[in-house]
Design a protein around this motif. Sequence first.
Motif, mmCIF file in Angstrom:
data_model
loop_
_atom_site.group_PDB
_atom_site.id
_atom_site.type_symbol
_atom_site.label_atom_id
_atom_site.label_comp_id
_atom_site.label_asym_id
_atom_site.label_seq_id
_atom_site.Cartn_x
_atom_site.Cartn_y
_atom_site.Cartn_z
ATOM 1 N N VAL A 146 0.841 -1.204 0.000
ATOM 2 C CA VAL A 146 0.000 0.000 0.000
ATOM 3 C C VAL A 146 0.870 1.247 0.000
ATOM 4 O O VAL A 146 0.615 2.213 -0.736
ATOM 5 N N ARG A 147 1.924 1.231 0.810
ATOM 6 C CA ARG A 147 2.841 2.384 0.858
ATOM 7 C C ARG A 147 3.488 2.615 -0.502
ATOM 8 O O ARG A 147 3.606 3.758 -0.963
ATOM 9 N N THR A 148 3.902 1.551 -1.146
ATOM 10 C CA THR A 148 4.502 1.673 -2.478
ATOM 11 C C THR A 148 3.511 2.279 -3.461
ATOM 12 O O THR A 148 3.853 3.184 -4.237
ATOM 13 N N ALA A 149 2.266 1.803 -3.416
ATOM 14 C CA ALA A 149 1.229 2.306 -4.323
ATOM 15 C C ALA A 149 0.967 3.790 -4.091
ATOM 16 O O ALA A 149 0.846 4.568 -5.042
ATOM 17 N N VAL A 150 0.879 4.187 -2.831
ATOM 18 C CA VAL A 150 0.571 5.585 -2.510
ATOM 19 C C VAL A 150 1.697 6.510 -2.951
ATOM 20 O O VAL A 150 1.462 7.523 -3.625
ATOM 21 N N VAL A 151 2.925 6.179 -2.573
ATOM 22 C CA VAL A 151 4.066 7.044 -2.914
ATOM 23 C C VAL A 151 4.231 7.143 -4.428
ATOM 24 O O VAL A 151 4.445 8.240 -4.970
ATOM 25 N N MET A 152 4.132 6.012 -5.120
ATOM 26 C CA MET A 152 4.275 6.010 -6.569
ATOM 27 C C MET A 152 3.196 6.858 -7.230
ATOM 28 O O MET A 152 3.482 7.667 -8.130
ATOM 29 N N ASN A 153 1.979 6.745 -6.753
ATOM 30 C CA ASN A 153 0.860 7.414 -7.426
ATOM 31 C C ASN A 153 0.658 8.864 -7.013
ATOM 32 O O ASN A 153 -0.072 9.593 -7.681
ATOM 33 N N GLY A 155 3.095 10.808 -7.316
ATOM 34 C CA GLY A 155 3.791 11.366 -8.478
ATOM 35 C C GLY A 155 2.965 11.265 -9.744
ATOM 36 O O GLY A 155 2.899 12.218 -10.533
ATOM 37 N N VAL A 156 2.316 10.124 -9.945
ATOM 38 C CA VAL A 156 1.484 9.935 -11.139
ATOM 39 C C VAL A 156 0.327 10.923 -11.160
ATOM 40 O O VAL A 156 -0.033 11.469 -12.209
ATOM 41 N N ALA A 157 -0.249 11.198 -9.994
ATOM 42 C CA ALA A 157 -1.395 12.105 -9.909
ATOM 43 C C ALA A 157 -1.043 13.519 -10.351
ATOM 44 O O ALA A 157 -1.922 14.277 -10.765
ATOM 45 N N ALA A 158 0.237 13.868 -10.243
ATOM 46 C CA ALA A 158 0.650 15.203 -10.694
ATOM 47 C C ALA A 158 0.431 15.368 -12.194
ATOM 48 O O ALA A 158 0.110 16.461 -12.673
ATOM 49 N N ILE A 159 0.569 14.275 -12.931
ATOM 50 C CA ILE A 159 0.380 14.320 -14.388
ATOM 51 C C ILE A 159 -1.104 14.437 -14.732
ATOM 52 O O ILE A 159 -1.468 14.920 -15.806
ATOM 53 N N ALA A 160 -1.965 14.015 -13.803
ATOM 54 C CA ALA A 160 -3.412 14.064 -14.046
ATOM 55 C C ALA A 160 -3.921 15.484 -14.219
ATOM 56 O O ALA A 160 -5.040 15.698 -14.703
ATOM 57 N N ALA A 161 -3.118 16.466 -13.838
ATOM 58 C CA ALA A 161 -3.526 17.863 -14.040
ATOM 59 C C ALA A 161 -3.729 18.166 -15.519
ATOM 60 O O ALA A 161 -4.515 19.050 -15.888
ATOM 61 N N TYR A 162 -3.034 17.426 -16.377
ATOM 62 C CA TYR A 162 -3.132 17.669 -17.822
ATOM 63 C C TYR A 162 -4.461 17.199 -18.407
ATOM 64 O O TYR A 162 -4.776 17.522 -19.554
ATOM 65 N N ILE A 163 -5.229 16.430 -17.626
ATOM 66 C CA ILE A 163 -6.571 16.055 -18.093
ATOM 67 C C ILE A 163 -7.637 16.708 -17.214
ATOM 68 O O ILE A 163 -8.764 16.235 -17.144
#
Length: 216
Positions: A146-153, A155-163
């Motif tokens: 769960v910690r790996t998923a949260v930390v990784m995502n 960062g991924v969520a920052a890219i979601a600003a483009y949509i």
Amino acid sequence: MEVFWFIAGNWASIVELALEHITIVGVAVGFAIVAGVPIGIAITQNQSIANAVLYIASIIVTIPSIALFGLMIPILSTIGHGIGWLPAVIAILLYSLLPIIRNTHTAITNVDPALREAARGMGMTSMQRLTRVEIPIAVPVIMAGVRTAVVMNIGVAAIAAYIGAGGLGVLISRGISQTDPRQLITGAIAVSLLAIFADWTLLKLQKLLTPSGLTH
């Protein structure tokens, strides 16, 4: 100093974007836990199915995030949500499944067979063994996923600003489009600090949920 004054002058907006970011990741990973942990437990019964599920989850993770967000647009446009919060949550949910399923599968599989036999000898049913013995022992490894998923995502969520999903990525995208290093640096620092804080918080939760006998 310019970055400092930018943060001071836009603090309320930054906090609002951070809350949007936390909501996106929190909802996505929450649903990933609800789906991923049962899947991880279920596939321990058949190694061939486990290999197939983990392989599919691994393929999803290899898809570049901006491409996965792009794939969501035509699919979700049919229900009027091609851009925005929903495709971001779904994409991050998909990215979160691999570490959660994999760690759950590994943790349950590696429970000491002697403990299972002892529980069986005490007259426990399969469900009782799972809930009272196997899952409590597996908690540290599941929480690590769960910690790996949260930390990784985060960062991924920052890219979601483009949509149009919002979040701290808005600062980064604006900083790039407006050639404004203040926003770019603020967004990058905020995302990094959020990831560190989330990992620390989940580590504390992991220790809290871990049976006391396993901490020594």
